[in-house]
Motif scaffolding. Structure first.
Motif, short mmCIF file in Angstrom:
data_model
loop_
_atom_site.label_atom_id
_atom_site.label_comp_id
_atom_site.label_asym_id
_atom_site.label_seq_id
_atom_site.Cartn_x
_atom_site.Cartn_y
_atom_site.Cartn_z
N ALA A 108 1.01 -1.45 0.02
CA ALA A 108 -0.27 0.12 0.09
C ALA A 108 1.15 1.14 0.39
O ALA A 108 0.34 2.27 -0.37
CB ALA A 108 -0.79 -0.52 0.92
N GLU A 115 2.61 1.74 -3.65
CA GLU A 115 1.52 2.29 -4.83
C GLU A 115 1.04 3.61 -4.42
O GLU A 115 1.49 4.43 -5.42
CB GLU A 115 0.22 1.89 -4.33
N LEU A 116 1.66 4.45 -3.17
CA LEU A 116 0.76 5.45 -2.30
C LEU A 116 1.97 6.30 -2.89
O LEU A 116 2.14 7.02 -3.65
CB LEU A 116 0.60 6.19 -1.57
N ARG A 138 -4.64 9.20 -2.29
CA ARG A 138 -4.77 8.24 -1.88
C ARG A 138 -6.15 8.12 -1.55
O ARG A 138 -6.62 6.57 -1.46
CB ARG A 138 -4.76 8.37 -0.35
N LEU A 193 -6.74 6.84 -5.58
CA LEU A 193 -6.46 5.08 -5.20
C LEU A 193 -7.12 4.33 -5.07
O LEU A 193 -7.15 3.20 -5.32
CB LEU A 193 -4.57 5.09 -4.70
N VAL A 240 -4.91 1.55 1.40
CA VAL A 240 -4.07 2.12 0.99
C VAL A 240 -4.79 3.34 2.03
O VAL A 240 -3.73 4.54 2.22
CB VAL A 240 -4.58 2.69 -0.56
#
Lengths: 456, 426
Positions: free
Chosen positions: A75, A78-79, A152, A155, A194
């Motif tokens: 997570a 990805e961010l 965020r 996402l 996330v």
């Protein structure tokens, strides 16, 4: 539907002259692959550059090993990748995009359990500008509070869309089935994971993991390789770290087992995903396995595709291929079929797997696969982007352009017997595991009746 | 970059030929563009043009079923076909050694395809799987290319679903296929494009050898698909059982690219100024400043820029959280369009978008397949493959005033608004 007169289908299909012979092939043209200049910079970054003119463009691929064990790693990663291009000490999000656009350039970031990759392209004479922006985000991205908060939210929304895709559901189920809880399975975090990521976590991961040691930068295009490497060195001299980037550990070997039935309510199609062990490119038997795979399901003229699509009409596409994982490789056998023919398609799939071992590829089948393997390699490398991506993937696997140059020769020298041996070892139905995703209420009874399947 | 050499001829049977040499590449491509797309399929037979494209791969007089695929791939090549609004293309890219073989394969099916009941039924099944895969079993299937046209257009050619209705696909008969072939697949209604490593004279000779004896048939009359511009806003909602978030698509009419190419390109660059890159107007406003949408994009042409004759559609699409009222999305889009319609983009803003376009065109030209398909489609649709080579200069010549005028045209014309709503229970 027609109102005018026309010939019948039968009349259309024949001429006075009758069938004509297939023309022979002309002389083959050699594959022109450029030399690759390579250098490891003082900060540990490995740079590869190749001159490939044709269009006045340059392609860039930066690959940073990006493994992590922490539960929150996927997570945070990805961010991080979503906010990497949203601000530095010197530039805001708009400034970054404007500077890239001014030289016709684009950069994109994506991350998976193995690596973070920044890919892009731009006008060749804008390479210094592109590298300046790239170095700036690597060394001084700030991951601004507001941008992290906004990205965020986005996402989480994007993940909800991705998780509604049947292919995402099937991929996740397959990864768990074949690799258990190894970190390689964590390709997409949940929205909740996330939502819990903080800006401090993103910045900390950037400092700790987005580092030059062990990373690879490939530059291909209408450039002078030596000058390009010098430009890279100048741009990234401030990108340093104490420790190298972290490689993902090899996943556990695939254990053959029953297929797992995964329920997706309301599905009108089912996803069949089967998998077995395979070979790395380094293995002397790799070329033979590559040809065996083509004969099975690796291209349109394969046994499996001709059976389930062109004969039975069960599917729009069926494909098998070799997927590389750290330290190894796995075979994937994938198709999407209508719910009412799921059991029938599974039966044919197992039949074709068995047939490849029991009735090995013929000389004609091997020759066709060989011609396709050589020709499609030639076609895939005939553009800057294709060459850049291939060089980056090979370099990460410890291979260089020499491997690529020699590969047509390796394919040419594989014998029919070697292909048969590879087929027997790697395509035996007993070597596979996998998943079937679909509406269990519709497909369950028939697929269970075939045996070798567990689940709801 | 130098403009590609374009060599043209027309065979006595009416087949147009375009040959484009490239001494650098080791590969060659052959494409056949037929001047019929899904806008031409008859009422009651939606999806027929695409289904027929599939049938053209099923064998011909000299080639058994499966032989086409096997010969292309067994010569080291790749192939495909696709059906668009106004044309259908068939193409292959192979090592240069296979040029004559590729011409033979394309000619054989254009001369005498083997249309059989068995292959028709098999390919109806395959097409239904294609539709399940791309439309029915996934979120946002057919969004917006199938769902938006019926909101904006009134006539069957422009409004109907080009993938087709299952019941109409199932009713397709062998006689339909024969009639479609004889009507639309006349050599006078098609064009062959050969691009890559080749000798021009030799290639023209080989094209003549393989395609020359296809008997001449009249070219079909090509109807206009023009329909009156709609006024005001029309809205439609559709339910999507797989979609987790609502989505919205706006459709507007565009200038005729054949009659007013510069006006069309003004719209194309408007799409970039609105949607391409983090600095684009709609990205900044709706994604980042107001936080109204998850993603948004804007583009000229329902299936891409310069891919159809008139009429074609300018689209804006967005996915947004359920908590956001779609009218807020519309209002923000309208405000941004109003700003552009009043003041236009800045010179710098426009030149950056032109630089990105040029780079994208270079990338397209770097691959024989895309270069060939771009040249072939523009030659067929507009009679001028040169457009491909001229595009960077023509885009660079577009002024902020032209982009301003494009924004003003969107605001003053009618539009279609499609709302995709997730199913409550999901």
């Amino acid at each position: 539907m027609s109102t005018t007169s026309h010939r019948s289908a039968e009349e259309i299909g024949r001429t006075e002259l009758g069938p004509r012979p297939l023309p022979p092939l002309g002389p083959t043209r050699a594959v022109p692959l450029p030399d690759v200049e390579e250098r490891i910079l003082p900060n540990g970054l490995r740079v590869l550059a190749a001159h490939r003119p044709g269009v006045p463009m340059v392609e860039v691929r930066l690959r940073v090993p990006f493994a992590g064990d922490a539960p929150e790693h996927p997570a945070v990663a990805e961010l991080l990748s979503s906010t990497l291009l949203t601000g530095t000490v010197a530039r805001d999000r708009i400034g970054i995009d404007d500077e890239l656009a001014a030289v016709g350039a684009d950069l994109g970031v994506n991350v998976d359990p193995e690596r973070l990759q920044i890919g892009g392209s731009g006008l060749a004479d804008g390479l210094p500008d592109l590298l300046a922006v790239l170095a700036d985000v690597l060394t001084s991205a700030t991951h601004p509070d507001g941008e992290v908060a906004r990205e965020r939210d986005r996402l989480v929304e994007r993940i909800s869309v991705a998780r509604a895709q049947p292919r995402t559901i099937a991929r996740e189920a397959l990864q768990r089935k074949r690799f258990g809880d190894h970190p390689i399975t964590r390709e997409m975090p949940t929205g909740e994971e996330v939502a819990a990521v903080t800006v401090e976590q993103v910045r900390a991961l950037h400092t700790a993991a987005l580092v030059p040691g062990g990373s690879i930068l490939v530059v291909v295009g209408d450039i002078d390789p030596a000058a390009a490497i010098a430009q890279v060195e100048k741009a990234v001299s401030g990108w340093t770290a104490d420790a190298p980037a972290r490689e993902l550990s090899p996943p556990p070997p695939i254990t053959p087992s029953d297929l797992q039935l995964v329920h997706r309510a309301g599905s009108v199609q089912s996803q069949l995903r089967l998998s077995a062990p395979a070979l790395r490119r380094h293995d002397p038997r790799y070329a033979a396995l590559q040809l065996a795979n083509l004969v099975f399901g690796g291209y349109f003229s394969s046994r499996w595709m001709e059976n389930v699509r062109e004969d039975k009409g069960y599917t729009y596409g069926a494909h098998s291929g070799i997927e590389f994982v750290p330290g190894g490789a796995v075979l994937g056998v994938e198709t999407d079929v209508a719910s009412d023919v799921t059991a029938a398609a599974l039966l044919e799939t197992r039949y074709e797997l068995g047939r490849l071992t029991a009735v090995p590829p013929t000389a004609a089948e091997v020759d066709a696969a060989r011609a396709y393997a050589v020709g499609s390699l030639l076609i895939s490398l005939d553009n800057q982007g294709g060459l850049a991506s291939t060089l980056a993937a090979l370099a990460a696997d410890g291979l260089g352009i020499d491997w690529l140059r020699a590969h047509p020769g390796r394919l040419e020298s594989v014998t029919v017997e070697q292909v048969a041996e590879a087929a027997l070892e790697f395509f035996a139905p007993t070597a596979f595991t996998g998943v079937v995703v679909g509406d269990a209420d519709v497909i369950g009874a028939r697929v269970r009746a075939l045996g070798g399947i567990t689940g709801p | 970059m130098p403009a590609p050499e374009l060599h043209r001829t027309t065979l006595p049977n009416g087949l147009r030929v375009l040959v484009v040499p490239d001494p650098v590449t080791p590969v060659v491509g052959v494409a056949v563009h037929v001047d019929v797309g899904f806008r031409s399929e008859p009422e009651g037979r939606t999806g027929f043009a695409h289904l027929f494209e599939h049938l053209m791969f099923q064998g011909s007089e000299s080639l058994e079923k499966l032989a086409h695929f096997r010969h292309v791939q067994g010569s080291g090549g790749v192939f495909n076909g696709s059906t668009h609004q106004d044309y259908t293309d068939y193409f292959q890219v192979l090592p240069a050694a296979a040029l004559e073989r590729a011409l033979f394969l394309e000619a054989d099916r254009l001369r005498a395809p083997k249309l059989t009941q068995e292959n028709l039924r098999n390919q109806v099944d395959v097409v239904k799987e294609e539709i399940r895969l791309n439309v029915l079993n996934r979120p946002y299937g057919g969004f917006p290319w199938i769902l938006l046209p019926p909101v904006l257009y009134d006539t069957f050619p422009n409004a109907h679903n080009g993938y087709g209705d299952f019941s109409e696909l199932e009713q397709a008969s062998l006689d339909d296929a024969a009639a479609f072939f004889d009507t639309y697949y006349s050599p006078a209604n098609a064009q062959v494009t050969v691009a890559g490593y080749l000798d021009v004279e030799e290639t023209l000779r080989l094209v003549e050898r393989h395609f020359g004896d296809i008997p001449a048939r009249p070219a079909p009359r090509r109807p206009s698909f023009g329909e009156p511009l709609s006024t005001g806003e029309r809205r439609q909602s559709v339910m999507d059982a797989h979609a987790p978030l609502p989505a919205i698509a706006l459709g507007y009419r565009m200038p005729d690219p054949g009659a007013d190419l510069d006006g069309y390109l003004g719209h194309a660059l408007l799409g970039s100024v609105l949607g391409d890159g983090e600095a684009a107007r709609l990205q900044r406003r709706l994604v980042h400043t107001d936080g109204l949408v998850t993603d948004i994009s804007a583009s000229a042409g329902l299936m891409g820029p310069l891919d159809a004759r008139d009429p074609d559609t300018f689209t804006i699409t967005a996915v947004h959280p359920a908590a956001v009222d779609p009218d807020r999305v519309l209002a923000a889009v309208d405000e941004e369009l109003d700003k552009l319609a009043a003041e236009g983009p800045s010179e710098d803003e426009l030149s950056r978008q032109v630089a990105r376009w040029s780079a994208g065109l270079h990338q397209e030209n770097d691959r024989v397949m895309y270069r060939m398909l771009g040249l072939g489609a523009r030659e067929l649709l507009y009679g001028r493959a040169e457009i491909s080579a001229e595009l960077p200069d023509r885009l660079a010549a577009v002024t902020p005033e032209q982009v301003r005028a494009a924004a003003a045209a969107l605001r003053s014309g009618g539009r279609g608004v499609l709302l995709v709503e997730p199913k409550e229970s999901e």
